[in-house]
Design a protein around this motif. Structure first.
Motif, PDB file in Angstrom:
ATOM      1  N   GLU A   1       0.824  -1.212   0.000  1.00 10.70           N
ATOM      2  CA  GLU A   1       0.000   0.000   0.000  1.00 10.70           C
ATOM      3  C   GLU A   1       0.859   1.263   0.000  1.00 10.70           C
ATOM      4  OE1 GLU A   1      -2.938  -0.460  -0.858  1.00 10.70           O
ATOM      5  OE2 GLU A   1      -3.016  -2.591  -0.371  1.00 10.70           O
ATOM      6  N   ALA A   2       1.959   1.263   0.745  1.00  3.57           N
ATOM      7  CA  ALA A   2       2.855   2.428   0.744  1.00  3.57           C
ATOM      8  C   ALA A   2       3.456   2.648  -0.646  1.00  3.57           C
ATOM      9  CB  ALA A   2       3.947   2.264   1.796  1.00  3.57           C
ATOM     10  N   ASP A   3       3.720   1.558  -1.363  1.00  2.00           N
ATOM     11  CA  ASP A   3       4.214   1.702  -2.737  1.00  2.00           C
ATOM     12  C   ASP A   3       3.234   2.501  -3.588  1.00  2.00           C
ATOM     13  OD1 ASP A   3       6.685   0.507  -2.591  1.00  2.00           O
ATOM     14  OD2 ASP A   3       6.083  -1.361  -3.578  1.00  2.00           O
ATOM     15  N   HIS A   4       1.936   2.263  -3.407  1.00  2.00           N
ATOM     16  CA  HIS A   4       0.932   3.014  -4.177  1.00  2.00           C
ATOM     17  C   HIS A   4       1.074   4.521  -3.953  1.00  2.00           C
ATOM     18  CE1 HIS A   4      -1.519   0.014  -6.136  1.00  2.00           C
ATOM     19  NE2 HIS A   4      -1.662  -0.666  -5.016  1.00  2.00           N
ATOM     20  N   LEU A   5       1.511   4.917  -2.764  1.00  2.00           N
ATOM     21  CA  LEU A   5       1.645   6.341  -2.449  1.00  2.00           C
ATOM     22  C   LEU A   5       2.822   6.980  -3.176  1.00  2.00           C
ATOM     23  CD1 LEU A   5       0.919   6.168   1.386  1.00  2.00           C
ATOM     24  CD2 LEU A   5      -0.703   6.269  -0.537  1.00  2.00           C
ATOM     25  N   ASP A   6       3.723   6.122  -3.680  1.00  2.00           N
ATOM     26  CA  ASP A   6       4.883   6.603  -4.425  1.00  2.00           C
ATOM     27  C   ASP A   6       4.773   6.313  -5.920  1.00  2.00           C
ATOM     28  OD1 ASP A   6       6.132   7.586  -2.136  1.00  2.00           O
ATOM     29  OD2 ASP A   6       7.012   5.636  -1.680  1.00  2.00           O
ATOM     30  N   GLY A   7       3.595   5.849  -6.359  1.00  2.00           N
ATOM     31  CA  GLY A   7       3.397   5.578  -7.779  1.00  2.00           C
ATOM     32  C   GLY A   7       4.004   4.270  -8.252  1.00  2.00           C
ATOM     33  N   THR A   8       4.166   3.316  -7.344  1.00  2.00           N
ATOM     34  CA  THR A   8       4.770   2.034  -7.674  1.00  2.00           C
ATOM     35  C   THR A   8       3.738   0.918  -7.554  1.00  2.00           C
ATOM     36  OG1 THR A   8       6.913   2.798  -6.857  1.00  2.00           O
ATOM     37  CG2 THR A   8       6.623   0.419  -7.055  1.00  2.00           C
ATOM     38  N   LEU A   9       3.610   0.126  -8.609  1.00  2.00           N
ATOM     39  CA  LEU A   9       2.739  -1.052  -8.593  1.00  2.00           C
ATOM     40  C   LEU A   9       3.585  -2.288  -8.316  1.00  2.00           C
ATOM     41  CD1 LEU A   9       0.619  -0.186 -11.749  1.00  2.00           C
ATOM     42  CD2 LEU A   9      -0.072   0.044  -9.349  1.00  2.00           C
ATOM     43  N   TYR A  10       2.975  -3.340  -7.766  1.00  2.00           N
ATOM     44  CA  TYR A  10       3.752  -4.523  -7.399  1.00  2.00           C
ATOM     45  C   TYR A  10       4.484  -5.131  -8.588  1.00  2.00           C
ATOM     46  CZ  TYR A  10       0.353  -8.040  -9.106  1.00  2.00           C
ATOM     47  OH  TYR A  10      -0.463  -8.820  -9.867  1.00  2.00           O
ATOM     48  N   THR A  11       3.923  -5.006  -9.782  1.00  2.00           N
ATOM     49  CA  THR A  11       4.577  -5.558 -10.967  1.00  2.00           C
ATOM     50  C   THR A  11       5.932  -4.889 -11.217  1.00  2.00           C
ATOM     51  OG1 THR A  11       3.253  -4.028 -12.298  1.00  2.00           O
ATOM     52  CG2 THR A  11       2.448  -6.277 -12.105  1.00  2.00           C
ATOM     53  N   MET A  12       6.072  -3.642 -10.779  1.00  2.00           N
ATOM     54  CA  MET A  12       7.334  -2.922 -10.951  1.00  2.00           C
ATOM     55  C   MET A  12       8.422  -3.453 -10.020  1.00  2.00           C
ATOM     56  SD  MET A  12       5.704   0.839 -11.029  1.00  2.00           S
ATOM     57  CE  MET A  12       5.014   1.584 -12.489  1.00  2.00           C
TER      58      MET A  12
END
Length: 177
Positions: free
Chosen positions: A138-149
């Motif tokens: 979820e924190a990744d989403h706040l930085d514009g990062t998706l799990y696929t990345m």
């Protein structure tokens, strides 16, 4: 409360850095948190970040791993996460913004987190295993990062139905779930 529309992979809101929340205690933030929790539960998710519902702010909600789907949700505003050590584990993740797929993603097994709770009070703690994975996702989403990345091996990305049908082993060789 309302069910919010979930942004899907390809929408620009999912690739941008979200802005800090100035006042987590305002009525608009309380309403957003309630709506996000309801949306997460309705979609059968375990976490949901504000950018996923088209709101570019730094907050996410989650439910405890193993808890009931309709159970209560926790919230963290302006989170800061850091690994507690160098231990990284690879595990299967899905995402409400990438429906129907899941992939094997390496994450820190143990993290420290800090931020503000729903009352605007500072909160900090440690999380491990599934809760640490949820919070990092979820924190990744706040930085514009998706799990696929974060996936080093895209051969470990697949449709849920196909992965279940062929019962891939869990990353690390522990069998399938």
């Amino acid at each position: 409360m309302a069910i919010l529309k979930i942004a899907r992979m390809g929408h620009p809101v999912l690739l941008a850095r979200a802005a800090p929340v100035a006042d987590p205690t305002g009525p608009e933030m309380r309403r957003l948190v309630a709506d996000m929790a309801e949306t997460m539960h309705d979609a059968g998710g375990v976490g949901l970040a504000a950018p996923q519902v088209h709101v570019p702010l730094r907050l996410f909600v989650w439910r405890s791993p193993g808890g009931p789907v309709g159970g209560g949700a926790s919230v963290l505003f302006n989170p800061v996460l850091s690994p507690l050590d160098d231990e990284v584990v690879t595990g299967w993740e899905g995402c409400l913004s990438i429906p129907g797929l899941r992939g094997a993603v390496p994450r820190a097994r143990r993290i420290r987190f800090a931020g503000l709770d729903g009352e605007g009070r500072p909160v900090e703690g440690e999380a491990e295993d599934m809760l640490a994975r949820i919070m990092q996702h979820e924190a990744d989403h706040l930085d514009g990062t998706l799990y696929t990345m974060r996936m080093p091996d895209l051969s470990r990305l697949g449709f849920n139905e196909e992965l279940a049908r062929f019962a891939p082993p869990k990353p690390g060789g522990e069998g399938s779930r």
